[in-house]
Design a protein around this motif. Structure first.
Motif, PDB file in Angstrom:
ATOM      1  N   GLY A  63       0.809  -1.218   0.000  1.00  0.00           N
ATOM      2  CA  GLY A  63       0.000   0.000   0.000  1.00  0.00           C
ATOM      3  C   GLY A  63       0.836   1.259   0.000  1.00  0.00           C
ATOM      4  N   HIS A  64       2.179   1.115   0.039  1.00  0.00           N
ATOM      5  CA  HIS A  64       3.090   2.270   0.077  1.00  0.00           C
ATOM      6  C   HIS A  64       3.379   2.758  -1.344  1.00  0.00           C
ATOM      7  CE1 HIS A  64       4.696   0.790   4.246  1.00  0.00           C
ATOM      8  NE2 HIS A  64       3.415   1.130   4.246  1.00  0.00           N
ATOM      9  N   ILE A  65       2.355   3.233  -1.997  1.00  0.00           N
ATOM     10  CA  ILE A  65       2.484   3.635  -3.394  1.00  0.00           C
ATOM     11  C   ILE A  65       3.212   4.968  -3.523  1.00  0.00           C
ATOM     12  CG2 ILE A  65       0.401   2.403  -4.072  1.00  0.00           C
ATOM     13  CD1 ILE A  65      -1.025   5.123  -4.094  1.00  0.00           C
ATOM     14  N   GLN A  66       3.689   5.225  -4.739  1.00  0.00           N
ATOM     15  CA  GLN A  66       4.340   6.489  -5.058  1.00  0.00           C
ATOM     16  C   GLN A  66       3.572   7.160  -6.186  1.00  0.00           C
ATOM     17  OE1 GLN A  66       8.267   4.998  -5.918  1.00  0.00           O
ATOM     18  NE2 GLN A  66       8.938   5.199  -3.792  1.00  0.00           N
ATOM     19  N   ASP A 120       7.511   5.029  13.939  1.00  0.00           N
ATOM     20  CA  ASP A 120       7.773   5.838  15.114  1.00  0.00           C
ATOM     21  C   ASP A 120       6.987   7.139  15.095  1.00  0.00           C
ATOM     22  OD1 ASP A 120       9.558   3.959  16.036  1.00  0.00           O
ATOM     23  OD2 ASP A 120      11.267   4.888  15.054  1.00  0.00           O
ATOM     24  N   SER A 121       6.261   7.391  14.021  1.00  0.00           N
ATOM     25  CA  SER A 121       5.519   8.637  13.904  1.00  0.00           C
ATOM     26  C   SER A 121       4.164   8.515  14.580  1.00  0.00           C
ATOM     27  CB  SER A 121       5.324   8.983  12.428  1.00  0.00           C
ATOM     28  OG  SER A 121       4.421  10.059  12.299  1.00  0.00           O
ATOM     29  N   VAL A 122       3.874   9.462  15.472  1.00  0.00           N
ATOM     30  CA  VAL A 122       2.599   9.443  16.186  1.00  0.00           C
ATOM     31  C   VAL A 122       1.442   9.550  15.197  1.00  0.00           C
ATOM     32  CG1 VAL A 122       1.186  10.664  17.882  1.00  0.00           C
ATOM     33  CG2 VAL A 122       3.631  10.422  18.263  1.00  0.00           C
ATOM     34  N   GLN A 123       1.652  10.322  14.137  1.00  0.00           N
ATOM     35  CA  GLN A 123       0.565  10.585  13.207  1.00  0.00           C
ATOM     36  C   GLN A 123       0.696   9.815  11.901  1.00  0.00           C
ATOM     37  OE1 GLN A 123       0.544  14.821  12.779  1.00  0.00           O
ATOM     38  NE2 GLN A 123       0.022  15.212  14.880  1.00  0.00           N
ATOM     39  N   GLY A 124       1.674   8.933  11.809  1.00  0.00           N
ATOM     40  CA  GLY A 124       1.916   8.216  10.563  1.00  0.00           C
ATOM     41  C   GLY A 124       0.952   7.055  10.356  1.00  0.00           C
ATOM     42  N   PRO A 125       0.511   6.848   9.109  1.00  0.00           N
ATOM     43  CA  PRO A 125      -0.392   5.724   8.831  1.00  0.00           C
ATOM     44  C   PRO A 125       0.281   4.375   9.028  1.00  0.00           C
ATOM     45  CG  PRO A 125       0.354   6.749   6.794  1.00  0.00           C
ATOM     46  CD  PRO A 125       0.799   7.638   7.908  1.00  0.00           C
ATOM     47  N   GLY A 126       1.607   4.351   9.113  1.00  0.00           N
ATOM     48  CA  GLY A 126       2.311   3.100   9.322  1.00  0.00           C
ATOM     49  C   GLY A 126       1.957   2.421  10.627  1.00  0.00           C
ATOM     50  N   ILE A 127       1.373   3.151  11.565  1.00  0.00           N
ATOM     51  CA  ILE A 127       0.966   2.550  12.836  1.00  0.00           C
ATOM     52  C   ILE A 127      -0.057   1.450  12.596  1.00  0.00           C
ATOM     53  CG2 ILE A 127      -0.878   4.241  13.230  1.00  0.00           C
ATOM     54  CD1 ILE A 127       1.401   2.542  15.875  1.00  0.00           C
ATOM     55  N   LEU A 128      -0.829   1.560  11.505  1.00  0.00           N
ATOM     56  CA  LEU A 128      -1.799   0.513  11.190  1.00  0.00           C
ATOM     57  C   LEU A 128      -1.092  -0.801  10.878  1.00  0.00           C
ATOM     58  CD1 LEU A 128      -4.344   2.458   8.951  1.00  0.00           C
ATOM     59  CD2 LEU A 128      -4.591   1.833  11.363  1.00  0.00           C
ATOM     60  N   TYR A 129       0.003  -0.714  10.125  1.00  0.00           N
ATOM     61  CA  TYR A 129       0.774  -1.917   9.805  1.00  0.00           C
ATOM     62  C   TYR A 129       1.427  -2.487  11.067  1.00  0.00           C
ATOM     63  CZ  TYR A 129       0.257  -1.023   4.827  1.00  0.00           C
ATOM     64  OH  TYR A 129      -0.263  -0.831   3.573  1.00  0.00           O
ATOM     65  N   LEU A 204      -4.235  -5.694   5.233  1.00  0.00           N
ATOM     66  CA  LEU A 204      -4.532  -4.277   5.040  1.00  0.00           C
ATOM     67  C   LEU A 204      -4.466  -3.906   3.567  1.00  0.00           C
ATOM     68  CD1 LEU A 204      -2.664  -2.592   8.029  1.00  0.00           C
ATOM     69  CD2 LEU A 204      -5.111  -2.501   7.571  1.00  0.00           C
ATOM     70  N   GLY A 205      -3.540  -4.526   2.840  1.00  0.00           N
ATOM     71  CA  GLY A 205      -3.432  -4.248   1.418  1.00  0.00           C
ATOM     72  C   GLY A 205      -4.696  -4.589   0.654  1.00  0.00           C
ATOM     73  N   ASP A 206      -5.433  -5.593   1.126  1.00  0.00           N
ATOM     74  CA  ASP A 206      -6.705  -5.952   0.492  1.00  0.00           C
ATOM     75  C   ASP A 206      -7.709  -4.805   0.615  1.00  0.00           C
ATOM     76  OD1 ASP A 206      -5.695  -8.500  -0.066  1.00  0.00           O
ATOM     77  OD2 ASP A 206      -6.408  -9.301   1.844  1.00  0.00           O
ATOM     78  N   ILE A 207      -7.722  -4.189   1.793  1.00  0.00           N
ATOM     79  CA  ILE A 207      -8.644  -3.065   2.031  1.00  0.00           C
ATOM     80  C   ILE A 207      -8.236  -1.863   1.192  1.00  0.00           C
ATOM     81  CG2 ILE A 207      -9.615  -1.522   3.769  1.00  0.00           C
ATOM     82  CD1 ILE A 207     -10.382  -4.481   4.099  1.00  0.00           C
ATOM     83  N   PHE A 208      -6.935  -1.565   1.185  1.00  0.00           N
ATOM     84  CA  PHE A 208      -6.455  -0.416   0.413  1.00  0.00           C
ATOM     85  C   PHE A 208      -6.723  -0.607  -1.082  1.00  0.00           C
ATOM     86  CE2 PHE A 208      -3.134   0.075   3.963  1.00  0.00           C
ATOM     87  CZ  PHE A 208      -4.039   0.811   4.722  1.00  0.00           C
ATOM     88  N   LYS A 212      -8.978   1.780  -3.378  1.00  0.00           N
ATOM     89  CA  LYS A 212      -8.406   2.370  -4.585  1.00  0.00           C
ATOM     90  C   LYS A 212      -9.285   2.083  -5.790  1.00  0.00           C
ATOM     91  CE  LYS A 212      -4.307   2.293  -7.530  1.00  0.00           C
ATOM     92  NZ  LYS A 212      -2.985   1.693  -7.764  1.00  0.00           N
ATOM     93  N   SER A 213      -9.856   0.884  -5.844  1.00  0.00           N
ATOM     94  CA  SER A 213     -10.701   0.512  -6.989  1.00  0.00           C
ATOM     95  C   SER A 213     -11.982   1.338  -7.041  1.00  0.00           C
ATOM     96  CB  SER A 213     -11.056  -0.982  -6.922  1.00  0.00           C
ATOM     97  OG  SER A 213     -11.997  -1.245  -5.881  1.00  0.00           O
ATOM     98  N   ARG A 214     -12.343   1.954  -5.914  1.00  0.00           N
ATOM     99  CA  ARG A 214     -13.579   2.743  -5.873  1.00  0.00           C
ATOM    100  C   ARG A 214     -13.363   4.218  -6.195  1.00  0.00           C
ATOM    101  NH1 ARG A 214     -16.801   0.553  -0.492  1.00  0.00           N
ATOM    102  NH2 ARG A 214     -16.460  -1.687  -0.835  1.00  0.00           N
TER     103      ARG A 214
END
Length: 215
Positions: A63-66, A120-129, A204-208, A212-214
């Motif tokens: 899900g870490h797209i560019q 380590d970011s309090v606000q980073g979406p990586g906390i979900l992973y 999580l990638g399944d959800i993302f 994205k498809s929507r």
């Protein structure tokens, strides 16, 4: 533009990926004509794996797209510079950039990005992973005294009951129009939803990918 690029004898060209907002160099990978064409067509970075000998899209699984903003080539026309908006982290190690060590091998603090790892970011979406991984580990090891392990031990019905309860708490908090209460209850709901995803074997990638498809 592709006609202007000088690919090497293997049909490849190095591509340097740079954060469009901060200017931080994120990674380097190789492209061939096809991956460069797909990058230009889709607005997402595509590369060529020399080990697997196949194309791959950055973030296809994680899900870490560019999101590509600009593409440049150098004066010799044999290397690319691609500016992107990075979702999540660029490096598979969990670091925001692949260039996180100095020449002595020491991990260094980033100069242009607020945090070294998105985990380590309090606000980073990586906390979900990170949270997903922790929940998965609890399910596997079932440590005594763990609330997460307790939910898995009680089974699907218990997990679904908690999801329903937390959903109701979010509704009440929203009706009260208290921001801190909404943040607290939504966090509870997200945690229990992640427990449900792990129980169901949903990544999580399944959800993302579905979101994205929507678009």
């Amino acid at each position: 533009m592709i006609e202007n690029i000088k690919f090497d004898e293997k049909g490849l060209v190095p591509a340097i990926i740079q954060d469009n907002k901060s200017g931080q160099v994120l990674m380097m990978a190789y492209m061939n004509r096809e991956s460069l064409a797909k990058t230009m067509e889709t607005g997402r970075t595509w590369f060529y794996s020399r080990s697997r000998q196949q194309l791959w899209m950055k973030g296809e699984e994680s899900g870490h797209i560019q999101e590509v903003k600009q593409i440049f080539y150098d004066c010799d026309q044999d290397s690319l510079l691609i500016k992107v908006n990075q979702t999540g982290v660029a490096c598979h190690t969990g670091h925001y950039s692949c260039f996180y060590r100095d020449i002595e091998g020491n991990e260094i603090e980033p100069t242009l990005i607020d945090v070294e790892k998105i985990y380590d970011s309090v606000q980073g979406p990586g906390i979900l992973y990170e949270l997903y991984d922790i929940i998965s580990d609890r399910k596997e090891k079932m440590p005594e005294g763990s609330y997460t392990a307790y939910l898995f031990d009680k089974g699907l019905d218990k997990i679904l009951k908690k999801v329903g309860e937390e959903n109701a708490e979010v509704i009440i908090a929203a009706k009260n129009r208290e921001k801190s209460e909404v943040v607290y209850e939504v966090s509870d709901l997200i945690y229990h939803l992640l427990v449900l995803l792990v129980e169901q074997g949903v990544e999580l990638g399944d959800i993302f990918a579905e979101l994205k498809s929507r678009r």
